[in-house]
Structures are given as structure tokens and as C-alpha cells.
Design a protein around this motif. Structure first.
Motif, PDB file in Angstrom:
ATOM      1  N   ILE A 181       5.286 -63.081-115.856  1.00 35.77           N
ATOM      2  CA  ILE A 181       4.911 -61.997-116.996  1.00 35.77           C
ATOM      3  C   ILE A 181       4.872 -62.508-118.270  1.00 35.77           C
ATOM      4  N   SER A 184       4.568 -58.025-121.709  1.00 35.78           N
ATOM      5  CA  SER A 184       4.349 -56.798-120.884  1.00 35.78           C
ATOM      6  C   SER A 184       3.100 -56.970-119.807  1.00 35.78           C
ATOM      7  N   PRO A 186       1.475 -59.077-116.604  1.00 33.38           N
ATOM      8  CA  PRO A 186       1.435 -59.843-115.541  1.00 33.38           C
ATOM      9  C   PRO A 186       0.473 -60.776-115.671  1.00 33.38           C
ATOM     10  N   HIS A 242      12.435 -65.919-112.338  1.00 32.12           N
ATOM     11  CA  HIS A 242      12.771 -64.362-112.426  1.00 32.12           C
ATOM     12  C   HIS A 242      13.053 -63.932-113.684  1.00 32.12           C
ATOM     13  N   ASP A 252      11.526 -53.489-121.478  1.00 37.07           N
ATOM     14  CA  ASP A 252      11.123 -53.898-120.011  1.00 37.07           C
ATOM     15  C   ASP A 252      10.112 -52.935-119.625  1.00 37.07           C
ATOM     16  N   THR A 253       8.840 -53.188-119.381  1.00 36.37           N
ATOM     17  CA  THR A 253       8.083 -52.378-118.835  1.00 36.37           C
ATOM     18  C   THR A 253       7.477 -52.447-117.300  1.00 36.37           C
ATOM     19  N   ARG A 254       8.325 -53.110-116.628  1.00 39.09           N
ATOM     20  CA  ARG A 254       8.029 -53.361-115.334  1.00 39.09           C
ATOM     21  C   ARG A 254       8.457 -52.044-114.370  1.00 39.09           C
ATOM     22  N   THR A 255       7.859 -51.780-113.187  1.00 36.17           N
ATOM     23  CA  THR A 255       8.305 -50.855-112.383  1.00 36.17           C
ATOM     24  C   THR A 255       9.678 -51.082-111.728  1.00 36.17           C
ATOM     25  N   GLU A 258       9.301 -53.548-109.330  1.00 39.15           N
ATOM     26  CA  GLU A 258       9.531 -55.051-109.835  1.00 39.15           C
ATOM     27  C   GLU A 258      10.939 -55.715-110.311  1.00 39.15           C
TER      28      GLU A 258
END
Ligand SMILES: Cc1ncc(C[n+]2csc(CCOP(=O)(O)OP(=O)(O)O)c2C)c(N)n1
Length: 308
Positions: A181, A184, A186, A242, A252-255, A258
Motif C-alpha cells: 500500500i 491509501s 493499494p 506488513h 489508516d484507510t484499510r478495511t 485488511e
């Protein structure tokens, strides 16, 4: 050189106190920074290397004091793996006395000895090529090591630098910390082909490392580093990591899924489980040490920039 590492605990090889201690030192340093931000005691911005601490610890074990290191916006671990001066780095980030660059560089622009970082993506590689060429002429066998992220392969300067590095046979070790990433975005949404394919386009040797084991990373890196030194040529080491924290502070925009995957890929809980007694001892040592450093730096006066 072929290195066979047979003894493993939960998939990890036994780790030296010096390596695990340094990984935890960096982890506690980064956590302290985020706490200071939360309390409003730190200004500006900062990008922690949470989840990636083991990479510079592995790399630094293969570097010579005369090598140069070029770092990026996420560079605290790169610095601390090379120079054990968390007090001077924290003072730099906080603009306090004892700062490694008199407080004018901050988190992202540190110059100390043979270490240079920049917050501008892709800025370091062309400079690293120039320095590598100088090293080749003056002190053969020494190299320039440059850390970049996978997202930085979108910068044109990376390709200009790799082209000249290969053409002029510059002893350059490019360490790609591939965390999948870029802020934001990927990597799958912005990088066509692969880093291996891009290195191959220039005829540059490339090796991808999947492990979080500091010994395995070092063993797999060693032949590449030797190639760069003995044959004076650029090499690319891509290490899967990671990002265990936000891009910067609270961004942090990850789901949720994720984030779970990122936490599962973090080296820290894996080392805690594999070597509980050693981990607990070193973790407490480093937690206390960084705590004392934070207390000390917090009461220092502002740094003063003296032009020389
Ligand atoms: C030339 C340039 N463009 C944009 C930025 C803003 N920026 C800072 S970090 C970052 C993402 C970097 O991604 P990557 O290289 O993968 O490193 P990571 O942050 O994942 O460690 C961006 C876009 C920058 N610092 N420099």
C-alpha cells in the motif's frame, strides 16, 4: 554462499538478543512517537515503521561502516538500525537540544554520518547512484544502500537512476519494503507488472523475500550484497512486509479485514509467541529504556541551529 537454517520454533529461527532487542527498541520508539502525538506533545508529521522494524535490522547486519544508507519518509527504523541514538533522533523530531540535525531536519530529513533521508519519494535513488559511483572509485567494495517503498516505483526518477546504475555499474543495494500500500492506494491499483519485471528490464538482479525471520532475510540478502560489492553492480532486494500502523498518524484507510491481515503478518506477536522468555526480557528492557529517553528529551530546551 548457501546458508542452511534448520532449527525453527513456530517457523522462526532462534534470534540473537542484539537483533530482537534492536527490533523492539525501534518498535517502542515508534509507539512512543504516536503517544506523544496523541498528547499534543509532538508537532509536524511522522511516519512510523511499525511492522517493518525487522528489515533494517536484517540489512544493517550486512552493512559496513563505510557504506552509505539512503532512507525515505518512513526512516526511523533505518536510522536506529544503523545508529543506536534514539535520544538524538527523538530530539530531532521534537526540536530539542541534542538533536541529530539541530532540529531542522525533523522526522524525514536526517543527515548523520553516512545516513541521509528524504521525505520526497524517489529523490534518494539518483543521489545514491552518484554516491555509489564515488565509492566504487575511491573505496571499492563499499556500497550505497537505498530503502524505498513499493509505491515509489511510480516515480520516474527511480528508472532514470536504475538505468544509469546498471550502465555505469554502480554498487547499489535497493531494498524495497513492499507493504502492498502507498498511503491509501493499494499497490494492485497502481503498479502494473512486477518489481522483478522492472528490475529485469534493466538487467538488474532481483530477489524477493517473503519471510519475517530476521536471520532468513539476512541469509537471503547476503548473496545479493556480495554481488553488489564484488562485481560492483546494482541489485534489488524486495522484502514482503506488513504495515502494522497507519500511514502517518490516524490515517489508516484499510478495511477491518485488511487490518487483521496486516496484524497477522507482523513479526512482533510471532516472535513473542516463539520465544516468550527472551521476548519478555528484551521487550521490558527496551520499553523502559525508550521511556527514560522520552522523559529526558521532553524536559530539554529547544534545539538551536548554529550555521557552521
Ligand atoms: C514526490 C512525492 N509525492 C508524494 C508524496 C506523499 N507521500 C508520502 S509517502 C507516500 C506513499 C509512499 O508509498 P511507498 O513508497 O509504498 O512507501 P510506504 O509509505 O508504504 O512505506 C506518499 C504518496 C511524497 N512524499 N513525495
Amino acid at each position: 554462499m548457501v546458508v542452511v537454517i534448520e532449527e525453527r520454533v513456530l517457523g522462526l529461527t532462534p534470534v540473537a538478543d542484539a537483533d530482537l532487542g534492536r527490533m523492539l527498541r525501534i518498535r517502542h520508539f515508534e509507539r512512543a512517537l504516536l503517544r506523544l502525538f496523541e498528547r499534543g506533545q509532538l508537532n509536524g508529521t511522522t511516519h512510523t515503521c511499525l511492522g517493518q522494524e525487522h528489515v533494517p535490522v536484517a540489512v544493517s547486519g550486512l552493512l559496513d561502516p563505510d557504506d552509505y544508507v539512503f532512507s525515505n519518509h518512513r526512516g526511523h527504523g533505518h536510522f536506529l538500525a544503523r545508529h543506536d541514538q534514539p535520544d538524538a533522533l527523538l530530539a530531532e523530531i521534537m526540536g530539542r537540544a541534542g538533536a541529530v540535525c539541530n532540529g531542522v531536519g525533523g522526522s524525514q530529513h536526517v543527515y548523520h554520518g553516512r545516513f541521509l533521508s528524504t521525505g520526497v519519494q524517489g529523490e534518494s535513488l539518483p543521489v545514491a547512484v552518484g554516491v555509489a559511483l564515488r565509492l566504487k572509485r575511491v573505496t571499492p567494495g563499499r556500497l550505497a544502500c537505498a530503502y524505498i517503498g513499493d509505491g515509489t516505483w511510480g516515480e520516474g526518477s527511480v528508472y532514470e537512476a536504475l538505468n544509469m546504475a546498471q550502465l555505469w555499474r554502480a554498487p547499489l543495494l535497493v531494498v524495497v519494503e513492499h507493504n502492498g500500500i502507498a498511503q491509501s492506494t493499494p499497490t494492485t491499483a497502481q503498479l502494473s507488472g512486477s518489481i522483478a519485471g522492472r528490475a529485469a528490464g534493466f538487467g538488474i538482479p532481483h530477489h524477493r523475500i517473503e519471510s519475517v525471520d530476521v536471520n532468513v532475510i539476512r541469509a537471503e540478502l547476503e548473496p545479493l550484497v556480495t554481488l553488489a560489492r564484488t562485481e560492483s553492480r546494482p541489485v534489488v532486494a524486495e522484502i514482503a512486509v506488513h504495515r502494522a500502523g497507519p500511514h502517518s498518524k490516524g490515517d489508516d484507510t484499510r478495511t477491518p479485514a485488511e487490518l487483521v491481515a496486516a496484524a497477522q503478518g507482523d513479526w512482533q506477536p510471532r516472535y513473542a509467541e516463539a520465544f516468550p522468555a527472551q521476548f519478555a526480557r528484551l521487550d521490558e528492557e527496551q520499553r523502559a529504556s525508550i521511556g527514560r529517553i522520552v522523559d529526558d528529551v521532553l524536559i530539554r530546551p529547544a534545539s538551536v541551529w548554529e550555521r557552521s
